[in-house]
Design an enzyme around this catalytic site. Structure first.
Site, PDB file in Angstrom:
ATOM      1  N   ASP A 226       2.404  -8.575  10.357  1.00  0.00           N
ATOM      2  CA  ASP A 226       2.857  -7.200  10.186  1.00  0.00           C
ATOM      3  C   ASP A 226       4.080  -7.177   9.278  1.00  0.00           C
ATOM      4  O   ASP A 226       4.791  -8.189   9.146  1.00  0.00           O
ATOM      5  CB  ASP A 226       3.218  -6.599  11.544  1.00  0.00           C
ATOM      6  CG  ASP A 226       2.247  -5.507  11.952  1.00  0.00           C
ATOM      7  OD1 ASP A 226       1.546  -4.972  11.086  1.00  0.00           O
ATOM      8  OD2 ASP A 226       2.195  -5.190  13.153  1.00  0.00           O
TER       9      ASP A 226
ATOM     10  N   ASP B 220       6.778  -4.910   9.698  1.00  0.00           N
ATOM     11  CA  ASP B 220       8.001  -4.562  10.421  1.00  0.00           C
ATOM     12  C   ASP B 220       8.289  -5.540  11.559  1.00  0.00           C
ATOM     13  O   ASP B 220       8.423  -5.165  12.723  1.00  0.00           O
ATOM     14  CB  ASP B 220       7.938  -3.124  10.939  1.00  0.00           C
ATOM     15  CG  ASP B 220       6.700  -2.854  11.773  1.00  0.00           C
ATOM     16  OD1 ASP B 220       5.762  -3.672  11.762  1.00  0.00           O
ATOM     17  OD2 ASP B 220       6.661  -1.802  12.446  1.00  0.00           O
TER      18      ASP B 220
ATOM     19  N   ASP C  92      -7.889  -5.491  15.256  1.00  0.00           N
ATOM     20  CA  ASP C  92      -7.631  -6.843  15.759  1.00  0.00           C
ATOM     21  C   ASP C  92      -8.461  -7.156  17.007  1.00  0.00           C
ATOM     22  O   ASP C  92      -9.046  -8.234  17.126  1.00  0.00           O
ATOM     23  CB  ASP C  92      -6.139  -7.062  16.023  1.00  0.00           C
ATOM     24  CG  ASP C  92      -5.487  -5.924  16.804  1.00  0.00           C
ATOM     25  OD1 ASP C  92      -6.206  -5.058  17.342  1.00  0.00           O
ATOM     26  OD2 ASP C  92      -4.240  -5.900  16.870  1.00  0.00           O
TER      27      ASP C  92
ATOM     28  N   GLN D  96       0.811  -1.207   0.000  1.00  0.00           N
ATOM     29  CA  GLN D  96       0.000   0.000   0.000  1.00  0.00           C
ATOM     30  C   GLN D  96       0.852   1.268   0.000  1.00  0.00           C
ATOM     31  O   GLN D  96       0.342   2.364   0.217  1.00  0.00           O
ATOM     32  CB  GLN D  96      -0.934   0.002   1.218  1.00  0.00           C
ATOM     33  CG  GLN D  96      -1.845  -1.213   1.281  1.00  0.00           C
ATOM     34  CD  GLN D  96      -2.868  -1.153   2.404  1.00  0.00           C
ATOM     35  OE1 GLN D  96      -4.021  -1.442   2.211  1.00  0.00           O
ATOM     36  NE2 GLN D  96      -2.437  -0.777   3.596  1.00  0.00           N
TER      37      GLN D  96
END
Length: 672
Positions: A294, A296, A407, A239
């Site tokens: 994720d 990172d 989440d 994105q």
């Protein structure tokens, strides 16, 4: 039947048995020296470690709940004894333990959530020594199970029951070498499972301008092909403007993944938009699970195998999540599990005796009693979370929240529909900890405020959301007296957008962040400079208390202190010099609201340490924002019940495959 026929029949039956691996014993890679305590340690657990403060050491009798075992300073495990990811040398006369985070078997989790009632430990060794199997209970008490000696090449088997692990407890084993030393060739925890078919997984990574992290994890996965055996597709939802496919080495890594890697380019729809895309694609391609990651992070690839083995054997479809370790302090576990406080709608720890940020290099698993109690959670962070597509088909995809609370909300929604979430020990990633971020300040404050309120409207069991509105007002006051006007502007926008209803959430996914960032130029506290020298020199000795550190007001004085502070900031004009030079400079850790409230002008370092901002008090702005906050909260109280009904009734529609497909179609770019 003759004796020979019976022996032949028994042998054939034994050969047909399918012992399937639930968890392999693993060791760190060459570049993970600082993670060794998570995989193996040495010595025995003995002695006492104080958990509170030194005053306890002077107490004649120490309360049981204030104590914790610690290592008495025995030998240490040696990193250079690691021979491979599964084998290790044990030096002559030394003992090593696999009663560690990644290698002990979390028996209580298997006992609670699956139909598995016994496991087998298989240990293959060479050399001479002993193998000792131990277990713990929910109180963390270690109990001997079985010991055996080994000589030469040996494959030793222990059959173990899961019956006594109702509330907690682990299994593990230790190796002790005699004077000639020994090697562990491999070890695994297995079960007899003849008819099992492994589920198929779509592994999805959502990224925004972190192509280096993505490519690093792709390399890790490519280097561990056994972890990808049941991964149908590796999907990167890109994105950002810095594209993963443009990163040096991408073509090589992509080729090494054997055609499993696919990239989807779409506009920035936030974490919820990226992860929803992963869920959507997993359903569409027929996967049994969507594994969300994720960008990172650094992944422990063995986690994929463990989560799949566990999820496949759960009694009913179950969301299985991994834990999060600190990427910059890799032996530190950030949290062992989280629930949502129903009265406040904030993340909370399930048990009062749990420690946040437990450091395994200081106290290992065997020495830490609270780690042995099974922790049942409401949700798992989407840094690593495996969601069955059966759950997605029934309850939908993520709420279109962009970031924050997606989440937690999903876990609450799943729970309401009868689907549990399990945070599985031994499955984890390393991620930048929250201590190195301050996402309550700046552009993210909008999403924190709006999405917490949306979650409260949908799930709070209390009238008017319990304490949430009161705490929202308090947070507004704290930000305003701290001169964080850009942050407060975002929070006020969040309150306004709540009244627009759930119908507009999809429509603002790609536009809200640019709108908020466009406001930065209006506020001095949103202007970041790299160095303190970029600001005028602070006025010597003109700060509050002459630079003396200011403590938080006592609880009984807090209301009075707050009223006086707000009144002072509303009525008293800032010091004339404050407009042209700051009164002081504060490190981020010192920039608490009760300190900032005493300044008229101060330079503050951000959480990442990458820059500084100049906060300047503005009574007029404070007054207008305070009034607007009061008006919006009063309206929210009046309209709460109607809004709650409106949001609850819209969840099924706005999280549906159809609704998300329209959003994806509107914001997709070229796909590779």
């Amino acid at each position: 039947m003759s004796v020979a026929d019976k022996l032949e029949s028994t042998t054939a039956a034994a050969e047909s048995e399918q012992w399937r691996t639930l968890q392999r014993v693993i060791l760190p890679t060459d570049d993970q020296v600082d993670t060794l305590p998570l995989y193996v340690d040495a010595g025995s657990a003995s002695g006492i470690r104080l958990r509170e403060n030194d005053e306890l050491a002077r107490s004649p009798k120490l309360p049981e709940d204030k104590l914790q075992l610690f290592s008495s300073g025995g030998p240490k495990a040696h990193f250079d004894d690691i021979l491979s990811r599964q084998s290790m040398n044990v030096r002559a006369g030394e003992q090593v333990s696999f009663g560690t985070y990644f290698n002990a078997f979390p028996a209580s989790y298997w006992r609670r959530w699956t139909d598995v009632r016994s496991v087998r430990l298989e240990v293959t060794t060479t050399g001479h020594g002993s193998i000792t199997v131990s277990k713990s209970n929910a109180r963390g008490s270690a109990q001997h199970v079985e010991s055996t000696t080994v000589n030469g090449a040996a494959n030793t088997v222990f059959d173990l029951t899961l019956a006594p692990f109702g509330d907690g407890g682990w299994y593990w084993f230790d190796l002790a070498a005699d004077q000639d030393g020994m090697n562990m060739v491999e070890a695994q925890w297995t079960m007899l499972d003849e008819a099992h078919t492994d589920g198929q997984v779509t592994l999805e990574i959502t990224t925004m301008n972190k192509p280096d992290y993505c490519l690093n994890n792709a390399r890790i996965l490519a280097a561990n092909p056994e972890a990808l055996e049941n991964v149908k597709e590796i999907l990167i939802v890109d994105q950002g403007t810095k594209k993963v496919r443009d990163e040096e080495g991408f073509a090589e890594v992509s080729a090494s993944l054997g055609g499993k890697l696919r990239i989807i380019d779409q506009d920035n729809l936030g974490g919820s938009g990226g992860f929803a895309r992963g869920m959507y694609e997993a359903v569409e391609n027929g996967s049994d699970y969507a594994l969300l990651l994720d960008d990172d992070v650094v992944v422990e690839p063995e986690s994929i195998l463990r989560m799949l083995a566990f999820a496949d054997r759960c009694k009913k479809p179950t969301i299985v999540g991994g834990h999060m370790f600190d990427l910059h302090n890799r032996s530190v576990l950030h949290t062992f599990g989280e629930v949502v406080d129903p009265h406040r709608i904030v993340p909370a720890i399930p048990h009062a005796d749990m420690d946040m940020r437990h450091d395994f290099s200081i106290a290992n698993l065997r020495q830490t009693s609270w780690l042995h109690r099974r922790v049942d959670v409401d949700y798992n962070g989407w840094w690593m979370c495996m969601i069955p597509t059966a759950v997605i088909k029934e309850i939908g995809l993520s709420l279109p929240l962009f970031i924050k609370w997606d989440d937690a909300e999903y876990g609450l929604r799943a729970r309401a529909a009868g689907f549990a979430t399990v945070s599985l020990p031994g499955a984890a990633v390393w991620h930048v900890s929250w201590l190195d971020k301050d996402d309550m300040v700046g552009w993210q404050s909008y999403f924190h405020e709006r999405n917490r309120l949306i979650t409260t409207l949908i799930y709070s069991p209390y009238p008017k959301g319990g304490r949430v509105l009161r705490e929202s007002v308090q947070a507004d006051v704290k930000h305003l007296v701290s001169m964080q006007y850009f942050t407060e502007h975002g929070r006020l926008e969040a309150l306004k957008d709540i009244f627009k209803g759930p119908e507009q959430l999809h429509g603002v996914l790609a536009t809200k962040l640019p709108e908020i960032n466009a406001l930065r130029g209006q506020y001095a506290d949103a202007q970041l400079q790299e160095n303190v020298d970029d600001f005028p020199t602070p006025t010597l000795g003109r700060g509050p208390m002459g630079g003396t550190p200011v403590g938080m007001p006592r609880k009984k004085d807090l209301v009075t202190w707050g009223l006086k502070t707000v009144a002072r900031q509303l009525v008293k004009s800032p010091n004339a010099d404050a407009a042209v030079r700051p009164q002081s400079v504060l490190a981020h850790r010192d920039s608490r609201w009760f300190r900032l409230a005493r300044y008229d002008s101060v330079v503050v370092t951000n959480a990442e340490g990458t820059g500084m901002s100049w906060y300047r008090r503005d009574p007029k702005l404070l007054r207008s924002m305070l009034v607007e906050s009061a008006q919006l909260h009063a309206r929210l109280v009046r309209e709460w019940d109607g809004l709650a009904t409106r949001y609850r009734s819209a969840v099924a529609e706005i999280t549906s495959m159809e609704a998300w497909k329209k959003t994806f179609d509107a914001h997709s770019r070229d796909e590779q």
